[in-house]
Each structure stands twice: as C-alpha cells, then as structure tokens.
Design an enzyme around this catalytic site. Structure first.
Site, PDB file in Angstrom:
ATOM      1  N   ASP A 171      41.047  74.633   5.509  1.00 34.91           N
ATOM      2  CA  ASP A 171      41.729  75.733   4.818  1.00 34.91           C
ATOM      3  C   ASP A 171      41.820  75.468   3.319  1.00 34.91           C
ATOM      4  O   ASP A 171      41.940  74.318   2.892  1.00 34.91           O
ATOM      5  CB  ASP A 171      43.135  75.896   5.408  1.00 34.91           C
ATOM      6  CG  ASP A 171      43.783  77.201   4.988  1.00 34.91           C
ATOM      7  OD1 ASP A 171      43.069  78.114   4.541  1.00 34.91           O
ATOM      8  OD2 ASP A 171      45.017  77.303   5.100  1.00 34.91           O
ATOM      9  N   ASN A 183      38.679  86.136  11.097  1.00 36.02           N
ATOM     10  CA  ASN A 183      38.084  86.140   9.759  1.00 36.02           C
ATOM     11  C   ASN A 183      37.185  87.342   9.484  1.00 36.02           C
ATOM     12  O   ASN A 183      36.835  87.610   8.328  1.00 36.02           O
ATOM     13  CB  ASN A 183      37.283  84.860   9.513  1.00 36.02           C
ATOM     14  CG  ASN A 183      38.150  83.650   9.255  1.00 36.02           C
ATOM     15  OD1 ASN A 183      37.735  82.516   9.493  1.00 36.02           O
ATOM     16  ND2 ASN A 183      39.368  83.849   8.772  1.00 36.02           N
TER      17      ASN A 183
END
Length: 251
Positions: free
Chosen positions: A21, A69
């Site tokens: 991340d 995503n």
C-alpha cells in the site's frame, strides 16, 4: 520468557503475505502521476523477494490488485494492467533463473485475454522451481476466495461425492486458492493503514500482523529485514498459554 538473540534470529516465517500500500501517495508526494508510484514499487518487490529468499522464507504472497481496485480511475487501471503485463514478460526468466516458482491467484476472467495468456506463460515457465514460491494475488478478494471454495464443495455435495457433515474447516481450507500452501505466518501492510482490506480473510486467522508507515516504494531490504526481525520476537500461542508454549519448546 524473553528469547535470546540467537533464538530470535532462528525463527523465520514459512509464509509471508504483504499488502503493498502507498504507491499513489508516494507519487502524489513527489507531484508525479499515480502510475509512477506503481512503477517505483516494482523495485520494492524485487528487494522483498531477495530478502525473503535469503532468509529462508518458503512462500511470499503479494496483494497486487484487489477485486475492489476496479473502482479506481480507468486510466490508472489501464496503466496497472500494462505494468503487470510488462512485468510478467520481463521477470519470468529472472524468476526461473533464481529457482522461484510464480503462482497467480484470483479471478482471472475479467482480465484481457492477452494478460491471461501472459499469466499462464509465466506460471508454466517457472513451474517446478522449488527454492521459493512467489504468489501474486490479482483481482483477488478474501470473500471471493471463501465463496469459490464453498461453491466447489456445494457442487461435490450436490453430486453425491460429499455429505454436508463432511464439510469441515480443514476441507474448506484445502479448497481455497492457497489450499496447498502453508498458512501465512506474517502479514505486512505498508503505507500506514491498519486493516487487511479483504486479503486472505480465512488464511490470516492466526497470522502475526505488522504495519509499516513506509509507502510501498520505500519498503526495501532494510525494512523487510526489520519486519522479519520483529516477527522473530513474537510468541505464537494459538490459544495456548505462554507456559504451555514454552514447555513444548523445551521438549
């Protein structure tokens, strides 16, 4: 009971899972487009693979692209797909040279046929390598993983191959995308967030969690070694008391 330095160094996780991340925030901080962060993150992937292989880790699972995503801007998703395709074609030979087996888990049906073909080719090129397993989660979600395992077992029950009472946690676990691999001992998340974001939900039930404030492109060799060192100091009890664990270790 505090472990000695020598004892702590000997404890290595068999399976490390990482939520990579912070790529976008890394790029934003440098006034760069988001895809620049993802490109920079490739160097961190190489660094982490090197450290894990050297330390004796058996499996490394990287959360590359979640099922959520797809909600990101189309331009970013397209750039990610191009980056993924290029990395598969470029890195497969290097993985094979280093005896690393590549596996990709997740629902591939939504990917472009060209990318699906590149996935198959990269897996086939590295099949049989046994020094280390690199597992990439792409269009993956922990809820999807559990659901597909349940559907598979439901079909077996419907066909008469299983009875409902045969459905145990162990059997369901064997039907997960990672069913033939050891469960993750350590889960790392970079970028300063403290959640697992639908990653390996079943598999992480007893994993040690490690959170780093570093954005993923900055998570290199030293940071990975620090995470492994932190893991080595932890006592994993699995519901037992410290005294029980220590007694078992002495025997």
């Amino acid at each position: 009971m505090v472990k000695s330095k020598q004892e702590a160094q000997a404890i290595v996780p068999r399976h490390v899972a990482i939520i990579m991340d912070g790529n976008n925030r890394w790029a934003k901080k440098r006034l760069l487009p988001g895809v620049a962060g993802h490109k920079a993150g490739v160097d961190a992937v190489r660094a982490v693979i090197e450290v894990c292989a050297e330390a004796g880790v058996e499996v490394l699972t990287l959360f590359a692209f979640s099922s959520e995503n797809w909600q990101r801007p189309a331009e970013e998703v397209g750039a990610l797909m191009e980056l993924f395709l290029g990395a598969l074609r470029r890195e497969a030979k290097k993985l094979k040279e280093n005896a690393i087996s590549l596996r990709i888990i997740g629902d591939r049906s939504r990917f472009h046929p060209e990318l699906q073909a590149a996935m198959r080719e990269a897996e086939q090129a590295t099949a049989g390598e046994n020094r280390f397993v690199l597992q990439v989660a792409a269009n993956y979600g922990g809820q999807w993983d559990i659901a597909q395992a349940a559907q598979r077992l439901a079909r077996d029950v419907q066909a008469g191959h299983l009875q409902p009472e045969d459905l145990t946690p162990e059997l369901l676990q064997s039907c997960l995308a990672t069913g033939d691999l050891p469960l993750p001992d350590l889960c790392i998340r970079t970028g300063g967030e403290h959640r697992i974001s639908n990653f390996l939900l079943w598999q992480l039930a007893y994993s040690e969690l490690y959170f780093s404030d570093l954005f993923w492109p900055d998570f290199k060799h030293e940071a990975m070694r620090k995470a492994l060192a932190d893991f080595s100091t932890r006592q994993r009890r699995f519901g037992k008391t410290s005294e029980q664990v220590e007694a078992e270790a002495r025997n």
